[in-house]
Design a protein around this motif. Sequence first.
Motif, mmCIF file in Angstrom:
data_model
loop_
_atom_site.group_PDB
_atom_site.id
_atom_site.type_symbol
_atom_site.label_atom_id
_atom_site.label_comp_id
_atom_site.label_asym_id
_atom_site.label_seq_id
_atom_site.Cartn_x
_atom_site.Cartn_y
_atom_site.Cartn_z
ATOM 1 N N ALA A 2 0.839 -1.196 0.000
ATOM 2 C CA ALA A 2 0.000 0.000 0.000
ATOM 3 C C ALA A 2 0.879 1.252 0.000
ATOM 4 N N VAL A 3 0.357 2.317 -0.571
ATOM 5 C CA VAL A 3 1.030 3.616 -0.552
ATOM 6 C C VAL A 3 0.483 4.381 0.649
ATOM 7 N N HIS A 4 1.385 4.934 1.444
ATOM 8 C CA HIS A 4 0.980 5.644 2.662
ATOM 9 C C HIS A 4 1.015 7.150 2.444
ATOM 10 N N ILE A 5 -0.162 7.760 2.429
ATOM 11 C CA ILE A 5 -0.278 9.219 2.356
ATOM 12 C C ILE A 5 -1.296 9.622 3.426
ATOM 13 N N PRO A 6 -0.815 10.035 4.620
ATOM 14 C CA PRO A 6 -1.753 10.394 5.686
ATOM 15 C C PRO A 6 -2.732 11.486 5.252
ATOM 16 N N MET A 7 -3.965 11.359 5.721
ATOM 17 C CA MET A 7 -4.988 12.339 5.366
ATOM 18 C C MET A 7 -4.540 13.757 5.729
ATOM 19 N N SER A 8 -3.821 13.894 6.836
ATOM 20 C CA SER A 8 -3.368 15.218 7.276
ATOM 21 C C SER A 8 -2.365 15.844 6.313
ATOM 22 N N GLN A 9 -1.772 15.046 5.428
ATOM 23 C CA GLN A 9 -0.789 15.533 4.457
ATOM 24 C C GLN A 9 -1.265 15.340 3.019
ATOM 25 N N PHE A 10 -2.502 14.894 2.848
ATOM 26 C CA PHE A 10 -2.953 14.411 1.548
ATOM 27 C C PHE A 10 -2.867 15.460 0.443
ATOM 28 N N MET A 11 -3.344 16.655 0.703
ATOM 29 C CA MET A 11 -3.370 17.662 -0.365
ATOM 30 C C MET A 11 -1.966 18.035 -0.823
ATOM 31 N N GLU A 12 -1.000 18.058 0.095
ATOM 32 C CA GLU A 12 0.376 18.386 -0.292
ATOM 33 C C GLU A 12 1.049 17.233 -1.012
ATOM 34 N N ARG A 13 0.586 15.998 -0.765
ATOM 35 C CA ARG A 13 1.284 14.824 -1.283
ATOM 36 C C ARG A 13 0.493 14.045 -2.334
ATOM 37 N N GLU A 14 -0.606 14.597 -2.818
ATOM 38 C CA GLU A 14 -1.410 13.809 -3.758
ATOM 39 C C GLU A 14 -0.674 13.496 -5.054
ATOM 40 N N GLY A 15 0.417 14.189 -5.332
ATOM 41 C CA GLY A 15 1.244 13.853 -6.484
ATOM 42 C C GLY A 15 1.923 12.495 -6.348
ATOM 43 N N GLU A 16 1.910 11.922 -5.146
ATOM 44 C CA GLU A 16 2.510 10.609 -4.895
ATOM 45 C C GLU A 16 1.524 9.465 -5.137
ATOM 46 N N LEU A 17 0.305 9.786 -5.571
ATOM 47 C CA LEU A 17 -0.681 8.732 -5.824
ATOM 48 C C LEU A 17 -0.171 7.791 -6.907
ATOM 49 N N PRO A 18 -0.409 6.491 -6.741
ATOM 50 C CA PRO A 18 0.029 5.556 -7.781
ATOM 51 C C PRO A 18 -0.744 5.766 -9.074
ATOM 52 N N ASP A 19 -0.105 5.473 -10.171
ATOM 53 C CA ASP A 19 -0.741 5.558 -11.489
ATOM 54 C C ASP A 19 -1.523 4.264 -11.688
ATOM 55 N N SER A 20 -2.829 4.366 -11.577
ATOM 56 C CA SER A 20 -3.662 3.170 -11.650
ATOM 57 C C SER A 20 -5.036 3.531 -12.197
ATOM 58 N N ASP A 21 -5.711 2.540 -12.786
ATOM 59 C CA ASP A 21 -7.070 2.760 -13.285
ATOM 60 C C ASP A 21 -8.044 3.049 -12.151
ATOM 61 N N GLU A 22 -7.795 2.439 -10.980
ATOM 62 C CA GLU A 22 -8.670 2.667 -9.824
ATOM 63 C C GLU A 22 -7.834 2.696 -8.560
ATOM 64 N N LEU A 23 -8.102 3.690 -7.722
ATOM 65 C CA LEU A 23 -7.423 3.816 -6.438
ATOM 66 C C LEU A 23 -8.356 3.298 -5.353
ATOM 67 N N HIS A 24 -7.827 2.470 -4.456
ATOM 68 C CA HIS A 24 -8.596 1.903 -3.346
ATOM 69 C C HIS A 24 -8.116 2.598 -2.072
ATOM 70 N N ILE A 25 -8.984 3.397 -1.481
ATOM 71 C CA ILE A 25 -8.596 4.249 -0.357
ATOM 72 C C ILE A 25 -8.988 3.571 0.955
ATOM 73 N N MET A 26 -8.001 3.433 1.853
ATOM 74 C CA MET A 26 -8.196 2.703 3.105
ATOM 75 C C MET A 26 -7.796 3.553 4.302
ATOM 76 N N CYS A 27 -8.559 3.413 5.391
ATOM 77 C CA CYS A 27 -8.180 4.016 6.674
ATOM 78 C C CYS A 27 -8.458 2.985 7.764
ATOM 79 N N HIS A 28 -8.763 3.443 8.964
ATOM 80 C CA HIS A 28 -9.007 2.523 10.076
ATOM 81 C C HIS A 28 -10.325 1.779 9.903
ATOM 82 N N SER A 29 -11.413 2.536 9.689
ATOM 83 C CA SER A 29 -12.731 1.891 9.604
ATOM 84 C C SER A 29 -13.551 2.316 8.391
ATOM 85 N N GLY A 30 -13.088 3.304 7.646
ATOM 86 C CA GLY A 30 -13.779 3.722 6.434
ATOM 87 C C GLY A 30 -14.278 5.151 6.416
ATOM 88 N N ALA A 31 -14.195 5.865 7.528
ATOM 89 C CA ALA A 31 -14.703 7.242 7.566
ATOM 90 C C ALA A 31 -13.769 8.218 6.847
#
Length: 102
Positions: A37-66
């Motif tokens: 998995a690629v780790h981009i904490p939500m607290s840093q997401f907007m600054e680091r969204e350029g690190e998103l993997p190049d994929s047809d679909e991104l599967h976003i995961m956290c602790h429980s889904g919120a």
Amino acid sequence: MKEITVTELAAREQQGTAAIVDVREPDEWANAHVEGAVHIPMSQFMEREGELPDSDELHIMCHSGARSSRVAQYLEQKGFNAANVDGGIVAWTGAGLPVVSG
């Protein structure tokens, strides 16, 4: 917003077609995460969204889904194909799926 179950995601991961983005904070990630998995904490997401993997679909995961639900909605608004992982890492480990730590 699209959602995916952990069993569906695990099947895609075995096929090599799952791009998982974990948006939990560093201490949560260190405790347990899905290998590859690629780790981009939500607290840093907007600054680091350029690190998103190049994929047809991104599967976003956290602790429980919120948090991942909010990130998936944000990504969809930006034109990405994103799916929230229903139940997050809690559901993943609850289904007996493998995790790594560190």
